[in-house]
Write a protein that holds these residues in place. Structure first.
Motif, PDB file in Angstrom:
ATOM      1  N   LYS A  60      -9.335  25.117 -34.338  1.00 15.56           N
ATOM      2  CA  LYS A  60      -9.147  23.661 -34.370  1.00 15.56           C
ATOM      3  C   LYS A  60      -9.104  23.082 -32.958  1.00 15.56           C
ATOM      4  O   LYS A  60      -9.691  22.017 -32.693  1.00 15.56           O
TER       5      LYS A  60
ATOM      6  N   LEU B  74     -12.596  23.054 -31.552  1.00 19.14           N
ATOM      7  CA  LEU B  74     -13.371  22.039 -32.262  1.00 19.14           C
ATOM      8  C   LEU B  74     -13.055  20.660 -31.696  1.00 19.14           C
ATOM      9  O   LEU B  74     -13.956  19.849 -31.429  1.00 19.14           O
ATOM     10  N   ASP B  75     -11.772  20.405 -31.483  1.00 15.78           N
ATOM     11  CA  ASP B  75     -11.341  19.126 -30.911  1.00 15.78           C
ATOM     12  C   ASP B  75     -11.855  18.945 -29.484  1.00 15.78           C
ATOM     13  O   ASP B  75     -12.043  17.810 -29.026  1.00 15.78           O
TER      14      ASP B  75
ATOM     15  N   GLY C 216     -12.544  19.030 -42.192  1.00 19.13           N
ATOM     16  CA  GLY C 216     -13.496  17.959 -42.475  1.00 19.13           C
ATOM     17  C   GLY C 216     -14.919  18.431 -42.632  1.00 19.13           C
ATOM     18  O   GLY C 216     -15.849  17.621 -42.553  1.00 19.13           O
ATOM     19  N   SER C 217     -15.122  19.744 -42.837  1.00 16.44           N
ATOM     20  CA  SER C 217     -16.452  20.338 -43.017  1.00 16.44           C
ATOM     21  C   SER C 217     -17.435  19.906 -41.923  1.00 16.44           C
ATOM     22  O   SER C 217     -18.541  19.429 -42.214  1.00 16.44           O
ATOM     23  N   PRO C 218     -17.071  20.052 -40.654  1.00 13.26           N
ATOM     24  CA  PRO C 218     -17.941  19.576 -39.570  1.00 13.26           C
ATOM     25  C   PRO C 218     -19.239  20.369 -39.466  1.00 13.26           C
ATOM     26  O   PRO C 218     -19.277  21.575 -39.748  1.00 13.26           O
ATOM     27  N   ALA C 219     -20.301  19.682 -39.043  1.00 11.21           N
ATOM     28  CA  ALA C 219     -21.619  20.309 -38.955  1.00 11.21           C
ATOM     29  C   ALA C 219     -21.686  21.361 -37.859  1.00 11.21           C
ATOM     30  O   ALA C 219     -22.524  22.275 -37.925  1.00 11.21           O
ATOM     31  N   ASN C 220     -20.830  21.244 -36.860  1.00  9.08           N
ATOM     32  CA  ASN C 220     -20.855  22.207 -35.759  1.00  9.08           C
ATOM     33  C   ASN C 220     -19.891  23.374 -35.964  1.00  9.08           C
ATOM     34  O   ASN C 220     -19.449  24.015 -35.014  1.00  9.08           O
TER      35      ASN C 220
ATOM     36  N   ASN D 152     -19.003  24.087 -30.394  1.00  7.82           N
ATOM     37  CA  ASN D 152     -19.478  24.647 -31.651  1.00  7.82           C
ATOM     38  C   ASN D 152     -18.573  25.831 -31.977  1.00  7.82           C
ATOM     39  O   ASN D 152     -18.178  26.576 -31.071  1.00  7.82           O
TER      40      ASN D 152
END
Length: 248
Positions: free
Chosen positions: A21, A24-25, A48-52, A29
């Protein structure tokens, strides 16, 4: 493709989840691995199911899973800049009762998983301008506790500590930094798995008189990943557990 990419094994809960997390923040990737696919999917949804973010379920004691984790980073993001070998198993068991199957389990996940995931990652890092490997060890390697007999997992983590320094020596000239973080007692699902119902009851083992949070480890991981001049070190992130004791 211009973003940096981090791999985090054991990323569905606890320390690994906090590391994933945080990075990601920070705009990385992230390739997340966990032996439990359901937990991995749940954490991905929480993020949030992020694309990266890409998921690779599987047990790192299997070399094929280690290879798939790294291959996923290359396929979707083009590089491996940081590898965090967090996946691990740990439980106390008196030395005289340790079975061969116990050693197979701890060495398989803790040492073999770290070894081969790192091997595949370094092969890719050599194609770029280096990278950072961060292993998760334990303070118990250098600070044994008589009342917490855990020879099998501790010896496997000792191998990780040794691997850290050897790889730092082998790949320093290629700008590949290899370090280990040795946590103290951290509030995580692991505590419940080994029968500790109240982690805060162990706060007195740390000079700061509190147990660590997953974020404490994640922040240290980020500091090491951001540094270009630290390698071959084992850092105790333990609230003073190894430095001394407080007697009331």
């Amino acid at each position: 493709m211009s973003k940096k990419t981090i791999i985090v094994t054991g990323a569905s809960t606890g320390i690994g989840k906090a590391i994933a997390k945080l990075f990601l923040d920070k705009g990385y990737n992230v390739v997340m691995n966990s032996a439990t696919e359901e937990k991995l999917e749940k954490t991905f949804a929480e993020f949030g199911s992020p694309a990266n973010v890409k998921l690779v379920p599987g047990d790192v004691s299997r070399k094929s899973v280690c290879e798939e984790i790294v291959a996923t980073a290359i396929k979707y993001f083009g590089s491996v800049d940081v590898l965090v070998n967090n996946a691990g198993v740990f439980a106390p068991k008196p030395f005289l009762f340790v079975e061969e199957t116990d050693l197979d389990k701890y060495f398989g996940v803790n040492l073999k998983g770290t070894f081969f995931t790192t091997q595949f990652a370094i092969k890719e890092m050599l194609n770029y301008n280096g990278g950072s490997v961060i292993n998760i060890g334990t303070v118990l390697v250098d600070h044994a506790i008589a009342g917490f007999p855990a020879t099998a997992p501790v010896v496997s983590k000792g191998g990780v500590h040794a691997l850290t320094r050897q790889l730092a020596a082998e790949f320093g000239k290629q700008n590949i930094r290899v370090n280990t973080i040795a946590p103290g007692i951290i509030r995580s699902p692991l505590q419940g798995k080994i029968g500790i119902e109240d982690a805060d009851g162990l706060a007195g083992l740390h000079l700061l008189n509190r147990v660590g949070e997953p974020s404490d480890i994640a922040e240290m991981v980020y500091a090491l990943a951001s540094s270009n001049f630290i390698t071959g070190e084992v850092f105790n992130v333990d609230g003073g557990h190894v430095a001394g004791h407080s007697f009331q």
